[in-house]
Design a protein around this motif. Structure first.
Motif, PDB file in Angstrom:
ATOM      1  N   PRO A  34       1.067  -1.231  -0.354  1.00 34.11           N
ATOM      2  CA  PRO A  34      -0.323   0.045   0.269  1.00 34.11           C
ATOM      3  C   PRO A  34       0.933   1.588  -0.190  1.00 34.11           C
ATOM      4  N   ARG A  35       1.523   1.285   0.626  1.00 40.53           N
ATOM      5  CA  ARG A  35       2.344   2.528   0.895  1.00 40.53           C
ATOM      6  C   ARG A  35       3.831   2.947  -0.910  1.00 40.53           C
ATOM      7  N   LEU A  36       3.365   1.539  -1.385  1.00 39.45           N
ATOM      8  CA  LEU A  36       3.891   1.631  -3.026  1.00 39.45           C
ATOM      9  C   LEU A  36       3.258   2.377  -3.716  1.00 39.45           C
ATOM     10  N   ALA A  37       2.585   1.741  -3.523  1.00 32.76           N
ATOM     11  CA  ALA A  37       1.106   1.633  -4.271  1.00 32.76           C
ATOM     12  C   ALA A  37       0.934   3.277  -4.703  1.00 32.76           C
ATOM     13  N   VAL A  38       0.889   4.153  -3.676  1.00 34.28           N
ATOM     14  CA  VAL A  38       0.612   5.218  -4.093  1.00 34.28           C
ATOM     15  C   VAL A  38       0.820   6.025  -5.221  1.00 34.28           C
ATOM     16  N   ARG A  39       2.535   5.577  -5.469  1.00 35.51           N
ATOM     17  CA  ARG A  39       3.379   6.239  -6.518  1.00 35.51           C
ATOM     18  C   ARG A  39       3.135   5.913  -8.274  1.00 35.51           C
ATOM     19  N   GLY A  40       2.359   4.521  -7.882  1.00 35.60           N
ATOM     20  CA  GLY A  40       2.097   4.624  -9.269  1.00 35.60           C
ATOM     21  C   GLY A  40       2.630   2.944  -9.846  1.00 35.60           C
ATOM     22  N   GLY A  41       2.464   2.869 -10.770  1.00 36.56           N
ATOM     23  CA  GLY A  41       3.292   2.063 -11.552  1.00 36.56           C
ATOM     24  C   GLY A  41       2.553   0.454 -11.009  1.00 36.56           C
ATOM     25  N   CYS A  42       3.198  -0.199 -11.870  1.00 33.03           N
ATOM     26  CA  CYS A  42       3.332  -2.177 -11.149  1.00 33.03           C
ATOM     27  C   CYS A  42       4.603  -2.679 -11.604  1.00 33.03           C
TER      28      CYS A  42
END
Length: 118
Positions: A34-42
């Motif tokens: 979750p804390r990395l998901a806010v940055r976008g990407g996949c």
């Protein structure tokens, strides 16, 4: 062993990345923390081990020379990529004898290499 390799895409490029890495190559998408998901990407699971991370870069420029290389059944994969509209550029077989390989580009223009198992 490498855990992951990261390449970049432009802002809003995640759906095109998913269409290529999951839709064409058949790689499973991995959930981002979750804390990395806010940055976008996949993120994607690379068959045989490891991960490919596609990160969003505001001032995106495709990697035209630098590239990750993946071991694959190149004879089966090349026609799949070509049928999906991705140019397959076979390398000179004398460069690495016994390892047929080719380059292609992801939908954002990043260079990728695929080579046969040793």
């Amino acid at each position: 062993m490498i855990h992951h390799v990261q390449i970049a895409c432009p802002e809003g490029g995640e759906d095109a990345a998913r269409g290529f890495y999951t839709g064409v190559l058949g790689w499973a998408e991995l959930p981002k923390p979750p804390r990395l998901a806010v940055r976008g990407g996949c993120w994607f699971a690379v068959p045989g081990g490891g991960e490919l991370h596609v990160g969003v870069e505001a001032d995106f420029r495709p990697a035209r020379k630098a590239h990750p290389a993946f071991v694959a059944d190149v004879d089966a994969l090349a026609p799949t990529l070509a049928a999906a509209g991705h140019e397959v550029r076979w390398a000179n077989p004398d460069e690495i004898p016994g390892r047929p390989r080719f380059h292609t580009d992801d939908p954002h223009g990043n260079r990728l290499e695929f080579l046969a198992p040793a």
